[in-house]
Design an enzyme around this catalytic site. Structure first.
Site, PDB file in Angstrom:
ATOM      1  N   THR A 130      54.836  66.990  72.633  1.00  0.00           N
ATOM      2  CA  THR A 130      56.699  67.217  73.728  1.00  0.00           C
ATOM      3  C   THR A 130      56.691  67.727  74.418  1.00  0.00           C
ATOM      4  O   THR A 130      55.623  69.125  74.619  1.00  0.00           O
ATOM      5  CB  THR A 130      57.016  67.157  72.344  1.00  0.00           C
ATOM      6  OG1 THR A 130      57.522  66.408  70.705  1.00  0.00           O
ATOM      7  CG2 THR A 130      58.668  67.894  72.280  1.00  0.00           C
ATOM      8  N   GLU A 131      56.984  67.447  75.712  1.00  0.00           N
ATOM      9  CA  GLU A 131      58.100  68.170  76.330  1.00  0.00           C
ATOM     10  C   GLU A 131      58.841  69.170  76.369  1.00  0.00           C
ATOM     11  O   GLU A 131      60.686  67.975  75.956  1.00  0.00           O
ATOM     12  CB  GLU A 131      57.363  67.662  78.418  1.00  0.00           C
ATOM     13  CG  GLU A 131      55.704  66.897  77.729  1.00  0.00           C
ATOM     14  CD  GLU A 131      55.377  66.546  78.883  1.00  0.00           C
ATOM     15  OE1 GLU A 131      56.158  66.250  79.512  1.00  0.00           O
ATOM     16  OE2 GLU A 131      54.566  66.401  79.177  1.00  0.00           O
ATOM     17  N   SER A 136      61.155  62.136  71.834  1.00  0.00           N
ATOM     18  CA  SER A 136      61.489  60.719  71.360  1.00  0.00           C
ATOM     19  C   SER A 136      60.364  59.473  73.289  1.00  0.00           C
ATOM     20  O   SER A 136      59.352  59.444  72.044  1.00  0.00           O
ATOM     21  CB  SER A 136      62.363  60.334  71.483  1.00  0.00           C
ATOM     22  OG  SER A 136      62.805  61.604  69.850  1.00  0.00           O
ATOM     23  N   GLU A 249      50.054  60.442  60.801  1.00  0.00           N
ATOM     24  CA  GLU A 249      50.713  61.927  60.684  1.00  0.00           C
ATOM     25  C   GLU A 249      51.423  61.704  60.074  1.00  0.00           C
ATOM     26  O   GLU A 249      52.540  62.261  59.024  1.00  0.00           O
ATOM     27  CB  GLU A 249      50.925  61.768  62.520  1.00  0.00           C
ATOM     28  CG  GLU A 249      52.140  62.869  62.820  1.00  0.00           C
ATOM     29  CD  GLU A 249      52.700  63.451  64.163  1.00  0.00           C
ATOM     30  OE1 GLU A 249      53.311  63.357  64.508  1.00  0.00           O
ATOM     31  OE2 GLU A 249      51.356  62.858  64.866  1.00  0.00           O
TER      32      GLU A 249
HETATM   33  C1  LIG Z   1      59.671  73.259  64.530  1.00  0.00           C
HETATM   34  C2  LIG Z   1      58.881  72.212  65.094  1.00  0.00           C
HETATM   35  C3  LIG Z   1      57.708  71.749  65.371  1.00  0.00           C
HETATM   36  C4  LIG Z   1      57.510  70.646  66.299  1.00  0.00           C
HETATM   37  N1  LIG Z   1      55.813  70.607  65.940  1.00  0.00           N
HETATM   38  C5  LIG Z   1      55.808  70.254  66.551  1.00  0.00           C
HETATM   39  C6  LIG Z   1      53.466  69.678  67.363  1.00  0.00           C
HETATM   40  O1  LIG Z   1      52.933  70.835  66.861  1.00  0.00           O
HETATM   41  N2  LIG Z   1      53.664  68.659  68.516  1.00  0.00           N
HETATM   42  C7  LIG Z   1      54.589  68.197  69.345  1.00  0.00           C
HETATM   43  O2  LIG Z   1      53.999  67.404  70.786  1.00  0.00           O
HETATM   44  N3  LIG Z   1      56.285  68.830  68.683  1.00  0.00           N
HETATM   45  C8  LIG Z   1      56.266  68.649  67.512  1.00  0.00           C
HETATM   46  N4  LIG Z   1      57.458  68.969  67.918  1.00  0.00           N
HETATM   47  C9  LIG Z   1      58.754  68.051  68.689  1.00  0.00           C
HETATM   48  C10 LIG Z   1      58.781  67.447  67.894  1.00  0.00           C
HETATM   49  O3  LIG Z   1      58.214  66.021  67.488  1.00  0.00           O
HETATM   50  C11 LIG Z   1      60.365  66.353  68.601  1.00  0.00           C
HETATM   51  O4  LIG Z   1      61.179  67.812  68.867  1.00  0.00           O
HETATM   52  C12 LIG Z   1      61.199  65.109  68.192  1.00  0.00           C
HETATM   53  O5  LIG Z   1      59.644  64.514  68.617  1.00  0.00           O
HETATM   54  C13 LIG Z   1      62.101  64.858  69.279  1.00  0.00           C
HETATM   55  O6  LIG Z   1      61.797  65.114  70.168  1.00  0.00           O
HETATM   56  P1  LIG Z   1      63.321  65.854  71.164  1.00  0.00           P
HETATM   57  O7  LIG Z   1      63.343  67.433  70.744  1.00  0.00           O
HETATM   58  O8  LIG Z   1      62.584  66.371  72.249  1.00  0.00           O
HETATM   59  O9  LIG Z   1      64.331  65.030  70.407  1.00  0.00           O
HETATM   60  P2  LIG Z   1      64.947  63.835  71.524  1.00  0.00           P
HETATM   61  O10 LIG Z   1      63.634  63.192  72.109  1.00  0.00           O
HETATM   62  O11 LIG Z   1      65.588  64.904  73.211  1.00  0.00           O
HETATM   63  O12 LIG Z   1      66.023  62.992  70.902  1.00  0.00           O
HETATM   64  C14 LIG Z   1      67.236  63.612  70.754  1.00  0.00           C
HETATM   65  C15 LIG Z   1      68.257  62.924  70.185  1.00  0.00           C
HETATM   66  O13 LIG Z   1      67.995  61.968  70.477  1.00  0.00           O
HETATM   67  C16 LIG Z   1      67.929  60.459  69.533  1.00  0.00           C
HETATM   68  N5  LIG Z   1      67.192  59.465  70.438  1.00  0.00           N
HETATM   69  C17 LIG Z   1      66.176  59.466  71.391  1.00  0.00           C
HETATM   70  N6  LIG Z   1      66.243  58.393  71.410  1.00  0.00           N
HETATM   71  C18 LIG Z   1      67.025  57.703  70.508  1.00  0.00           C
HETATM   72  C19 LIG Z   1      67.299  56.015  70.584  1.00  0.00           C
HETATM   73  N7  LIG Z   1      66.187  55.467  71.426  1.00  0.00           N
HETATM   74  N8  LIG Z   1      67.533  55.551  69.844  1.00  0.00           N
HETATM   75  C20 LIG Z   1      68.646  56.255  68.883  1.00  0.00           C
HETATM   76  N9  LIG Z   1      68.601  58.325  69.053  1.00  0.00           N
HETATM   77  C21 LIG Z   1      67.894  58.538  69.918  1.00  0.00           C
HETATM   78  C22 LIG Z   1      67.033  61.335  68.145  1.00  0.00           C
HETATM   79  O14 LIG Z   1      66.726  60.838  67.434  1.00  0.00           O
HETATM   80  C23 LIG Z   1      67.335  62.880  68.613  1.00  0.00           C
HETATM   81  O15 LIG Z   1      68.417  62.872  67.542  1.00  0.00           O
HETATM   82  C24 LIG Z   1      58.098  70.216  67.059  1.00  0.00           C
HETATM   83  C25 LIG Z   1      59.289  70.852  66.851  1.00  0.00           C
HETATM   84  C26 LIG Z   1      59.541  71.003  65.968  1.00  0.00           C
HETATM   85  C27 LIG Z   1      61.336  71.627  65.822  1.00  0.00           C
END
Ligand SMILES: Cc1cc2nc3c(=O)[nH]c(=O)nc-3n(C[C@H](O)[C@H](O)[C@H](O)COP(=O)(O)OP(=O)(O)OC[C@H]3O[C@@H](n4cnc5c(N)ncnc54)[C@H](O)[C@@H]3O)c2cc1C
Length: 394
Positions: A130-131, A136, A249
């Site tokens: 994640t960045e 997502s 995972e």
């Molecule tokens: C405590 C914690 C630990 C984590 N640990 C890790 C880790 O170890 N390594 C790592 O790489 N990541 C990690 N993550 C990141 C996590 O996997 C991401 O937060 C998650 O994948 C969502 O990405 P985002 O936060 O960028 O949300 P976004 O992708 O910006 O999404 C925002 C909202 O839009 C929705 N959305 C996005 N695209 C769509 C679509 N096509 N259709 C419908 N809805 C959509 C999402 O479901 C969400 O509700 C962690 C996150 C947390 C909070």
């Protein structure tokens, strides 16, 4: 007496007893200290290394146990029963999300330098996908790794965020863009192993609602030099390695979600037999009993689906659909269950001294981390509506 099982044998049951004893005596008593410190000590990783817990799925060649999948299921279920989402996350990310890429596609050299010490608990691993601008949509990552003119190293620039084990971890399996001109964005992504004390890395710990003992970080990379020998598998194949590993995972997340929900139910059952209102135990009120019956049913159904999906996984099947369903269903179920259970603790449920309060904070992230519920529904919809088929990568 254990009931007959399609999955677990006597050896698994014995292993469960020893993990439970470890968790009860060496983890649970430290809950408040680790949650308050916002980290877990390196010594507990070393201890789990000594006990063989960090090498369960890995080859004996590198110090692992080479145990069958059901030992990992037992370990993860018992891990989740510590009632501290942060600790369970730190360990499961290390073993089943970060290091497993090296075990599957890494060179012998990488396995000796990173997998071996990770199994021993001497080095703690993170996985950084994640960045700040993309989570997502993994194929949109912007962190670059450019080969030096000499061709013996990559120079990494960019940022990752929400990285579990990111603050105090020793190395990271880092998802980078190695070919910005690839015909498709997902075809230009690779996996690199990067030492987290490398010059040019800045780590910032993030404050979270829950999972307090997990040291989640934002990590910046400014001209970080990484030897080419630290490339995992083939260059530009990283996206496909990742997608394949996401099955495991999501299964891991599901195993721990069901166990976490069961733990919340177990706490609640004890409380229902202690607390009295209107002259009787609150467990005698039909309104509560029926809700508990629903909760117990939901948990049991989820558990059996997780086990079945795990079994398909052990048969080498591509289980993208089932694992996405597991992640979606169990994360949503655990959230509902913990909320319902907290209700039956009345005001005490809202007080931090009660573990159900921590579970309530911890559970919220389940439908976000490791792929959100919306993304799980997207994957499932593509498979069931559009008949998209996924193939094995390795
Ligand atoms: C405590 C914690 C630990 C984590 N640990 C890790 C880790 O170890 N390594 C790592 O790489 N990541 C990690 N993550 C990141 C996590 O996997 C991401 O937060 C998650 O994948 C969502 O990405 P985002 O936060 O960028 O949300 P976004 O992708 O910006 O999404 C925002 C909202 O839009 C929705 N959305 C996005 N695209 C769509 C679509 N096509 N259709 C419908 N809805 C959509 C999402 O479901 C969400 O509700 C962690 C996150 C947390 C909070």
């Amino acid at each position: 007496m254990n009931r007959p099982s399609l999955y677990f044998r006597d050896e698994h049951h014995l292993f469960r007893q020893s993990v439970r004893q470890f968790i009860d005596t060496e983890v649970v008593p430290n809950t408040d200290a680790w949650e308050t410190a916002r980290r877990i000590p390196v010594s507990i990783f070393q201890r789990m290394g000594e006990l063989g817990y960090l090498g369960l799925p890995f080859s004996e060649t590198y110090g692992g146990v080479d145990a069958d999948f059901w030992y990992s299921v037992v370990f993860l279920e018992e891990l989740a029963r510590c009632g501290m989402g942060g600790f369970a996350t730190a360990v499961s990310v290390h073993e089943y999300m970060a290091v497993n890429h090296i075990a599957k596609a890494g060179s012998d050299d990488l396995k000796n330098r990173y997998l071996r010490p990770a199994i021993a608990g001497e080095k703690v691993a993170a996985l950084a996908i994640t960045e700040p601008d993309t989570g997502s949509d993994v194929s949109a990552i912007r962190t670059t790794a450019t080969r030096t003119d000499e061709g013996d190293a990559f120079i990494v620039n960019g940022a990752k965020t929400f990285i579990s084990n990111g603050t105090y971890g020793d190395f990271v399996t880092l998802v980078v863009r190695t070919d910005p001109n690839a015909p498709r964005p997902d075809a230009g992504i690779s996996l690199l192993v990067v030492d987290l004390d490398s010059p040019g890395i800045t780590r910032t710990k993030l404050n979270k609602i829950g999972w307090h003992s997990s040291d989640t970080a934002e990590i910046r990379f400014d001209d970080v030099r990484v030897p080419v020998a630290n490339l995992i598998g083939q260059e530009n194949r990283g996206f496909y390695y990742l997608m394949e590993s996401l099955q495991l995972e999501r299964l891991v997340a599901g195993i721990m979600a069901v166990s976490g929900a069961q733990l919340a139910l177990d706490w609640t059952l004890n409380y229902l037999n202690e607390r009295e209102a209107f002259g009787k135990k609150i467990g005698k009120f039909q309104a509560i009993r029926h809700k508990i019956a629903d909760v117990a049913t939901e948990i049991e159904m989820a558990r059996q689906f997780v086990y079945h999906t795990g079994w398909l996984f052990t048969q080498g099947e591509v289980v993208v659909k089932e694992c996405s369903m597991v992640k979606l269903a169990t994360a949503e179920m655990q959230k509902r269950v913990v909320d319902t259970c907290l209700q039956f603790f009345g005001g005490y449920g809202y007080i931090e001294d009660y573990p159900i309060a921590r579970a309530y904070r911890d559970v919220r992230v389940g439908t976000i981390a490791g792929g959100t519920s919306e993304i799980m529904r997207e994957i499932i919809a593509k498979i069931v509506i559009d008949a998209v088929a996924y193939k094995a990568v390795y």
